[in-house]
Scaffold this motif. Sequence first.
Motif, mmCIF file in Angstrom:
data_model
loop_
_atom_site.group_PDB
_atom_site.id
_atom_site.type_symbol
_atom_site.label_atom_id
_atom_site.label_comp_id
_atom_site.label_asym_id
_atom_site.label_seq_id
_atom_site.Cartn_x
_atom_site.Cartn_y
_atom_site.Cartn_z
ATOM 1 N N GLY A 122 0.171 12.072 5.357
ATOM 2 C CA GLY A 122 0.095 12.740 3.262
ATOM 3 C C GLY A 122 -1.649 13.284 2.963
ATOM 4 O O GLY A 122 -2.282 13.705 4.111
ATOM 5 N N SER A 123 -1.915 13.621 2.052
ATOM 6 C CA SER A 123 -3.255 13.842 1.758
ATOM 7 C C SER A 123 -4.321 12.639 1.288
ATOM 8 O O SER A 123 -4.711 13.059 1.226
ATOM 9 N N GLY A 124 -3.742 11.727 2.065
ATOM 10 C CA GLY A 124 -4.763 10.200 1.702
ATOM 11 C C GLY A 124 -5.075 9.629 1.013
ATOM 12 O O GLY A 124 -6.204 9.457 1.121
ATOM 13 N N VAL A 125 -3.923 9.731 0.412
ATOM 14 C CA VAL A 125 -4.274 8.247 -1.086
ATOM 15 C C VAL A 125 -3.970 7.056 -0.488
ATOM 16 O O VAL A 125 -2.856 7.068 0.685
ATOM 17 N N VAL A 126 -4.510 5.982 -0.524
ATOM 18 C CA VAL A 126 -4.082 4.361 -0.098
ATOM 19 C C VAL A 126 -4.578 3.572 -1.374
ATOM 20 O O VAL A 126 -5.643 3.567 -2.062
ATOM 21 N N LEU A 127 -3.051 3.680 -1.778
ATOM 22 C CA LEU A 127 -2.833 3.397 -3.857
ATOM 23 C C LEU A 127 -2.919 1.835 -3.454
ATOM 24 O O LEU A 127 -1.734 1.511 -2.905
ATOM 25 N N VAL A 128 -3.412 0.742 -3.310
ATOM 26 C CA VAL A 128 -3.089 -0.767 -2.960
ATOM 27 C C VAL A 128 -2.898 -1.158 -4.410
ATOM 28 O O VAL A 128 -3.104 -1.069 -5.413
ATOM 29 N N PHE A 129 -1.507 -1.865 -4.373
ATOM 30 C CA PHE A 129 -0.963 -2.765 -4.817
ATOM 31 C C PHE A 129 -1.708 -4.493 -5.089
ATOM 32 O O PHE A 129 -1.114 -4.917 -3.848
ATOM 33 N N ASN A 130 -1.944 -5.584 -5.852
ATOM 34 C CA ASN A 130 -2.163 -6.921 -5.294
ATOM 35 C C ASN A 130 -0.565 -7.077 -5.794
ATOM 36 O O ASN A 130 0.331 -7.279 -6.447
ATOM 37 N N GLU A 131 -0.676 -9.029 -5.445
ATOM 38 C CA GLU A 131 0.161 -9.325 -5.439
ATOM 39 C C GLU A 131 0.751 -9.589 -6.644
ATOM 40 O O GLU A 131 2.366 -10.320 -6.766
ATOM 41 N N ASP A 132 0.238 -9.847 -7.629
ATOM 42 C CA ASP A 132 1.230 -9.416 -9.240
ATOM 43 C C ASP A 132 2.251 -8.473 -9.869
ATOM 44 O O ASP A 132 3.095 -8.941 -10.586
ATOM 45 N N ARG A 133 1.842 -7.278 -8.714
ATOM 46 C CA ARG A 133 2.711 -5.702 -10.112
ATOM 47 C C ARG A 133 3.848 -5.570 -8.971
ATOM 48 O O ARG A 133 4.133 -6.441 -8.338
ATOM 49 N N ARG A 134 4.681 -5.463 -10.230
ATOM 50 C CA ARG A 134 5.890 -5.258 -10.027
ATOM 51 C C ARG A 134 6.542 -4.246 -9.367
ATOM 52 O O ARG A 134 5.992 -2.850 -10.103
ATOM 53 N N VAL A 167 0.868 -1.353 -0.030
ATOM 54 C CA VAL A 167 0.105 -0.036 -0.230
ATOM 55 C C VAL A 167 0.801 1.405 0.208
ATOM 56 O O VAL A 167 1.712 1.390 0.634
ATOM 57 N N GLN A 168 0.854 2.556 -0.931
ATOM 58 C CA GLN A 168 1.218 3.851 -1.226
ATOM 59 C C GLN A 168 0.438 4.502 -0.135
ATOM 60 O O GLN A 168 -0.677 5.186 -0.951
ATOM 61 N N LEU A 169 0.680 4.572 1.226
ATOM 62 C CA LEU A 169 -0.307 5.418 1.316
ATOM 63 C C LEU A 169 -0.032 7.179 1.686
ATOM 64 O O LEU A 169 1.232 7.264 1.687
ATOM 65 N N GLY A 170 -0.764 8.259 1.221
ATOM 66 C CA GLY A 170 -0.304 9.720 1.094
ATOM 67 C C GLY A 170 0.182 10.169 -0.545
ATOM 68 O O GLY A 170 0.790 10.956 -0.482
ATOM 69 N N GLY A 171 0.307 8.617 -1.897
ATOM 70 C CA GLY A 171 1.109 9.410 -2.404
ATOM 71 C C GLY A 171 2.035 9.093 -2.887
ATOM 72 O O GLY A 171 2.982 8.673 -1.795
ATOM 73 N N PRO A 172 3.115 8.965 -4.182
ATOM 74 C CA PRO A 172 4.125 9.657 -3.977
ATOM 75 C C PRO A 172 5.280 9.716 -3.043
ATOM 76 O O PRO A 172 6.474 9.282 -2.482
ATOM 77 N N SER A 173 4.786 10.360 -2.538
ATOM 78 C CA SER A 173 6.140 11.779 -1.383
ATOM 79 C C SER A 173 5.463 11.045 -0.252
ATOM 80 O O SER A 173 6.191 11.462 1.108
ATOM 81 N N GLY A 174 4.274 9.556 -0.009
ATOM 82 C CA GLY A 174 4.139 9.893 1.437
ATOM 83 C C GLY A 174 4.951 8.222 1.578
ATOM 84 O O GLY A 174 6.168 8.424 1.926
ATOM 85 N N SER A 175 4.069 7.250 2.191
ATOM 86 C CA SER A 175 4.540 5.977 3.149
ATOM 87 C C SER A 175 4.617 4.774 2.819
ATOM 88 O O SER A 175 3.296 4.497 1.859
ATOM 89 N N THR A 176 5.356 3.809 2.418
ATOM 90 C CA THR A 176 4.926 2.362 2.000
ATOM 91 C C THR A 176 4.982 1.257 2.858
ATOM 92 O O THR A 176 5.409 1.217 3.884
ATOM 93 N N LEU A 177 3.493 0.893 2.774
ATOM 94 C CA LEU A 177 3.489 -0.460 3.954
ATOM 95 C C LEU A 177 2.945 -1.723 2.649
ATOM 96 O O LEU A 177 2.490 -2.190 1.798
ATOM 97 N N THR A 178 3.897 -2.962 3.950
ATOM 98 C CA THR A 178 3.327 -3.789 3.235
ATOM 99 C C THR A 178 2.212 -4.416 3.711
ATOM 100 O O THR A 178 1.520 -4.011 4.781
ATOM 101 N N ALA A 179 1.696 -5.446 3.463
ATOM 102 C CA ALA A 179 0.294 -6.386 3.367
ATOM 103 C C ALA A 179 0.589 -6.394 5.468
ATOM 104 O O ALA A 179 -0.330 -6.437 6.239
#
Length: 581
Positions: A479-491, A447-459
Amino acid sequence: MKVVNVNEITKYYENKPENLIQILRDIHQKQTYISIEQLQEIAQDLKIPPTKVYSAITFYTLLSPKPKGKYVLRICSSTPCHMAGSQDLLDYLKQKLKIKDGETTTDALFTLETTSCLGLCAFAPAMMVNNKIYGNLTKEKVDQIISDYQKGKEKESDCLKVNILNRGKEVILKNCGVIDPESIEEYKTKGGYSALSKVITKMTSVKVIEEVKNSKLLGRGGAAFPTGLKWEFTFRTQEKPKYIICNADEGEPGTFKDRLLLEGDPFRIIEAMTIAGYAVGAEYGYIYIRGEYEISIRRIKTAINKARESNLLGKNILGSNFSFDIKIREGAGAYICGDETALMESIEGKRGIPRLKPPYPPTSGLCGKPTVINNVETLANIPDIILNGANWYNKIGLAESTGTKIFTILGDIKNPGAAEIPLGANLKEVIYEIGGGIVGGKKLKMVQLGGPSGSTLTANMIDIALDYKILAQAGLTLGSGVVLVFNEDRRIVDAVRSMIHFFQHESCGKCTPCREGTKYIYEILDKITLGEGKVGDLNTLKLLGENMKDTSFCPLGQSAPNSLLNTLKLFPEEYTKLIKN
Ligand SMILES: Cc1cc2nc3c(=O)[nH]c(=O)nc-3n(C[C@H](O)[C@H](O)[C@H](O)COP(=O)(O)O)c2cc1C
Ligand code: SF4
């Protein structure tokens, strides 16, 4: 090219150099570039050197000194659109139009470009044609759009309704999608303007500031600074005039929360700015809206005019001694202008280059005068705080993170959209209950939280409260409140490359670590994704990222390597796998 009368436009803006960017924007509404003759005319009218006009035109991506096609196609390349296949669409358009990125067709009808976030992330992939926007693009839809423009049919923007999740308990989004945003009467029937009336008839400036301070409202633009304190500092600064600026430049990829408010409840923002003006003793306000937000600009213009007609803006508001008015300033395509100091430079008619801080805006802001600058979402809270009181507000959210926050939930998520949630909600619940979980029942990778300038979290890290303090203790930001979700297949490396590409494009160029660092990091990541990486690259990337963090002049450069450094630590195998293969 339709040639516009430059003198008419410069005259409308009283030939004032501080209106330069708005003058250039107005000209670009009618034509796609500014000729050298027009540039000289503007310089003459404003009594400034032509180099100053040229330097502004070449800084902002929506301005151009070079001829372009009649229609400029701008494909959004930021991460949410990238995840939804914007690169394939770009390749398709290159093939279809037989041009490269940045080129114009031989019939001078189309220019093809990529652009940073258009705020249409819930409808990715998206593009803009001149100032019209289109989302949920497929090759078929793109064919149709191109064919319409070829026939001279200038299509209206897609009227895309964002999916507002978790409806029913909103504070600031409650009117969005419910009232007619152009009707001041409908806004009033929902309690609109009662707060301004209360302030003017029953409260002193000191009392208003006290209420906002007691509410513990923190700025929602990313830095989470206490709003009441900011107002108090500005109130205490004796110099005049004072200014209120609403920062509506929303450019963090994945963020479109402010757009929802500007389009869905514009009077709320105008009312809040007026209350801020009353509180600190300001008579003038600016709302700086990014140029890509055509509908927001239109709605805010209408709201300002209607508020003026109703004596809710202008001289002697509601018959009192208090006067306050607002001007719109349109951004011209520069993410850095979201930074408060760069934004003020832009309103002053210059390139958006950040200033050294201190001094801070409450003592020396716009034109060196005391200035409150607040984010759209921050301001949206003000009318309810005034009407219901700080105690009521303190009951929403957590003790130190009061109120709600709008999150934009995107990427590989079943129900993409926006949700207004009390601060302190659990991220896992936001993803799985409000967002419906991962598309196709896949596993969550990142999960990328708060946009590209924000934080990165693992599952494993997502069982955490979305609260400014708790996240900070874990080394994370909202950050600005983005919750960008990446599934297991994403590089992961592809995603990071797209985030760094954004910063490379948006670096203002003032300082070497950011200007050169973003470029160099991008080139190495590009090689790695193409399978041409070397083992030593990872160390170089780490050194470059750390150097940028330590030595860049402003928060853009300091936060640009966040996704890189975080993923090198959390997902090292994603990099080594690509290099070994
Ligand atoms: C590169 C950069 C981009 C920013 N973009 C925005 C933005 O789009 N909107 C915003 O409100 N604040 C943005 N900020 C934060 C502003 O500088 C400032 O902190 C904010 O407008 C203050 O309002 P608030 O106290 O209500 O949050 C940005 C900061 C940086 C460094
Ligand atoms: S860090 Fe980047 S955006 Fe900030 S001043 Fe330096 S070059 Fe400009």
